[in-house]
Design a protein around this motif. Structure first.
Motif, PDB file in Angstrom:
ATOM      1  N   ASN A  79       0.845  -1.064  -0.011  1.00 39.16           N
ATOM      2  CA  ASN A  79      -0.049  -0.069  -0.086  1.00 39.16           C
ATOM      3  C   ASN A  79       0.802   1.281   0.039  1.00 39.16           C
ATOM      4  OD1 ASN A  79      -2.688  -0.697  -0.168  1.00 39.16           O
ATOM      5  ND2 ASN A  79      -2.680  -1.633   1.806  1.00 39.16           N
ATOM      6  N   ILE A  80       2.039   1.141   0.834  1.00 32.84           N
ATOM      7  CA  ILE A  80       2.808   2.165   0.605  1.00 32.84           C
ATOM      8  C   ILE A  80       3.442   2.612  -0.732  1.00 32.84           C
ATOM      9  CG2 ILE A  80       5.093   3.185   1.309  1.00 32.84           C
ATOM     10  CD1 ILE A  80       4.537   2.210   4.149  1.00 32.84           C
ATOM     11  N   GLY A  81       3.710   1.501  -1.445  1.00 34.29           N
ATOM     12  CA  GLY A  81       4.414   1.501  -2.744  1.00 34.29           C
ATOM     13  C   GLY A  81       3.231   1.927  -4.013  1.00 34.29           C
ATOM     14  N   ILE A  82       1.782   1.824  -3.438  1.00 37.03           N
ATOM     15  CA  ILE A  82       0.914   2.197  -4.397  1.00 37.03           C
ATOM     16  C   ILE A  82       0.845   3.668  -4.030  1.00 37.03           C
ATOM     17  CG2 ILE A  82      -1.698   2.379  -4.626  1.00 37.03           C
ATOM     18  CD1 ILE A  82      -1.463  -0.726  -4.226  1.00 37.03           C
ATOM     19  N   ALA A  83       0.639   4.291  -2.700  1.00 38.98           N
ATOM     20  CA  ALA A  83       0.522   5.410  -2.216  1.00 38.98           C
ATOM     21  C   ALA A  83       1.687   6.286  -2.874  1.00 38.98           C
ATOM     22  CB  ALA A  83       0.380   5.689  -0.858  1.00 38.98           C
ATOM     23  N   GLN A  84       2.793   5.887  -2.949  1.00 41.82           N
ATOM     24  CA  GLN A  84       3.951   6.744  -3.354  1.00 41.82           C
ATOM     25  C   GLN A  84       4.524   6.431  -4.908  1.00 41.82           C
ATOM     26  OE1 GLN A  84       7.217   5.259  -1.038  1.00 41.82           O
ATOM     27  NE2 GLN A  84       6.494   6.270   0.807  1.00 41.82           N
ATOM     28  N   GLU A  85       3.399   5.531  -5.478  1.00 41.49           N
ATOM     29  CA  GLU A  85       3.744   5.010  -7.025  1.00 41.49           C
ATOM     30  C   GLU A  85       4.960   4.776  -6.994  1.00 41.49           C
ATOM     31  OE1 GLU A  85       2.211   8.121  -9.688  1.00 41.49           O
ATOM     32  OE2 GLU A  85       0.057   7.631  -9.029  1.00 41.49           O
ATOM     33  N   ASN A  86       5.417   3.805  -6.249  1.00 45.26           N
ATOM     34  CA  ASN A  86       6.752   3.395  -6.370  1.00 45.26           C
ATOM     35  C   ASN A  86       7.036   1.999  -6.665  1.00 45.26           C
ATOM     36  OD1 ASN A  86       9.383   2.267  -5.230  1.00 45.26           O
ATOM     37  ND2 ASN A  86       9.570   4.121  -3.714  1.00 45.26           N
ATOM     38  N   SER A  87       7.455   1.513  -7.817  1.00 44.04           N
ATOM     39  CA  SER A  87       7.603   0.605  -8.548  1.00 44.04           C
ATOM     40  C   SER A  87       8.372  -0.573  -7.921  1.00 44.04           C
ATOM     41  CB  SER A  87       7.769   0.370  -9.888  1.00 44.04           C
ATOM     42  OG  SER A  87       6.930   1.126 -10.729  1.00 44.04           O
ATOM     43  N   ASP A  88       9.583  -0.100  -7.180  1.00 48.77           N
ATOM     44  CA  ASP A  88      10.370  -0.729  -6.738  1.00 48.77           C
ATOM     45  C   ASP A  88      10.071  -1.410  -5.511  1.00 48.77           C
ATOM     46  OD1 ASP A  88      12.576  -0.263  -8.598  1.00 48.77           O
ATOM     47  OD2 ASP A  88      13.389   1.115  -7.720  1.00 48.77           O
ATOM     48  N   LYS A  89       9.346  -0.609  -4.513  1.00 44.39           N
ATOM     49  CA  LYS A  89       8.837  -0.910  -3.290  1.00 44.39           C
ATOM     50  C   LYS A  89       7.501  -2.053  -3.591  1.00 44.39           C
ATOM     51  CE  LYS A  89       8.206   1.817   0.115  1.00 44.39           C
ATOM     52  NZ  LYS A  89       9.155   1.286   1.189  1.00 44.39           N
ATOM     53  N   LEU A  90       6.798  -1.783  -4.672  1.00 46.68           N
ATOM     54  CA  LEU A  90       5.776  -2.550  -5.140  1.00 46.68           C
ATOM     55  C   LEU A  90       6.336  -4.026  -5.298  1.00 46.68           C
ATOM     56  CD1 LEU A  90       3.273  -0.547  -6.843  1.00 46.68           C
ATOM     57  CD2 LEU A  90       2.523  -2.130  -4.930  1.00 46.68           C
ATOM     58  N   SER A  91       6.967  -4.031  -6.407  1.00 44.53           N
ATOM     59  CA  SER A  91       7.794  -5.252  -6.768  1.00 44.53           C
ATOM     60  C   SER A  91       8.303  -6.021  -5.605  1.00 44.53           C
ATOM     61  CB  SER A  91       8.975  -4.915  -8.015  1.00 44.53           C
ATOM     62  OG  SER A  91       8.439  -4.452  -8.994  1.00 44.53           O
ATOM     63  N   ARG A  92       9.186  -5.464  -4.914  1.00 45.95           N
ATOM     64  CA  ARG A  92       9.531  -6.009  -3.604  1.00 45.95           C
ATOM     65  C   ARG A  92       8.309  -6.512  -2.680  1.00 45.95           C
ATOM     66  NH1 ARG A  92      12.628  -7.524   0.317  1.00 45.95           N
ATOM     67  NH2 ARG A  92      12.433  -6.824   2.497  1.00 45.95           N
ATOM     68  N   GLY A  93       7.377  -5.861  -2.568  1.00 44.15           N
ATOM     69  CA  GLY A  93       6.254  -6.421  -1.591  1.00 44.15           C
ATOM     70  C   GLY A  93       5.509  -7.476  -2.505  1.00 44.15           C
ATOM     71  N   PHE A  94       5.532  -7.747  -3.937  1.00 47.58           N
ATOM     72  CA  PHE A  94       4.827  -8.689  -4.584  1.00 47.58           C
ATOM     73  C   PHE A  94       5.585  -9.878  -4.768  1.00 47.58           C
ATOM     74  CE2 PHE A  94       2.265  -5.392  -6.541  1.00 47.58           C
ATOM     75  CZ  PHE A  94       1.015  -5.595  -5.861  1.00 47.58           C
TER      76      PHE A  94
END
Length: 185
Positions: A79-94
């Motif tokens: 959710n932080i990755g989505i809010a920040q539109e941060n692809s790296d954080k999102l990828s790590r989360g997934f």
């Protein structure tokens, strides 16, 4: 004698309960977890954060179930990755989600093995599919570890008639995954 029967009954119930627990949060998914995580990773690569959010909403039962079972904070990171539109954080989360999904599915395969070979093989195949999402990341860490894990998955499929060989092989897969766990936990 009576104590032994009672103990066997309790162990059987606990085994069935663990396998059913894994199933309960998966039953709430509209599609297979592998497909949803794959779509989330693709949408992340495309920078389509609206689509990612919709997929995360679909994945929510799995994410929450894995968080409860393994005490990990995947949902917040995503959710932080989505809010920040941060692809790296999102990828790590997934990828963390895929890692814990593989571990969970392997545990379910082990638990189900005592009661149903078919169910155990289903969990194992699902674990292999989810591992396929993780494999490119594991190769970046260690090509040898990725090769070992893939070989062990193949061996577990062949070992299915022998409960001991199946269980030993699944434990070895989990041991190989432990080698790279710090990257995904």
């Amino acid at each position: 004698m009576r104590f032994g029967l009672t103990l066997m009954l309790v162990v059987g119930i606990l085994t069935a309960t663990t396998a059913l627990e894994a199933q309960s949060y998966r039953d709430e998914l509209p599609f297979g977890e592998h497909d949803l995580i794959n779509k989330a990773l693709s949408a992340t690569e495309e920078g389509n954060f609206g689509k990612v959010k919709k997929i995360v909403d679909l994945l929510n039962p799995l994410i929450k179930g894995l968080e409860r079972r393994y005490s990990v904070g995947i949902y917040e990171e995503i959710n932080i990755g989505i809010a920040q539109e941060n692809s790296d954080k999102l990828s790590r989360g997934f990828y963390r989600l895929a890692y814990h999904d593989v571990i969970d599915l392997l545990s379910s395969a082990q638990d189900a093995r005592a009661n149903s070979e078919n169910l155990a093989q289903t969990w194992l195949r699902k674990a292999y599919l989810s591992y396929g999402l993780l494999s490119p990341q594991v190769q970046k860490i260690s090509i040898a570890t990725d090769g070992n894990i893939r070989n062990l998955f193949a061996k577990a499929q062949v070992a299915s008639p022998s409960p001991g060989a199946f269980g030993d092989t699944v434990v070895r897969i989990k041991t190989e995954l432990e080698k790279i766990s710090k990257e995904f936990t």
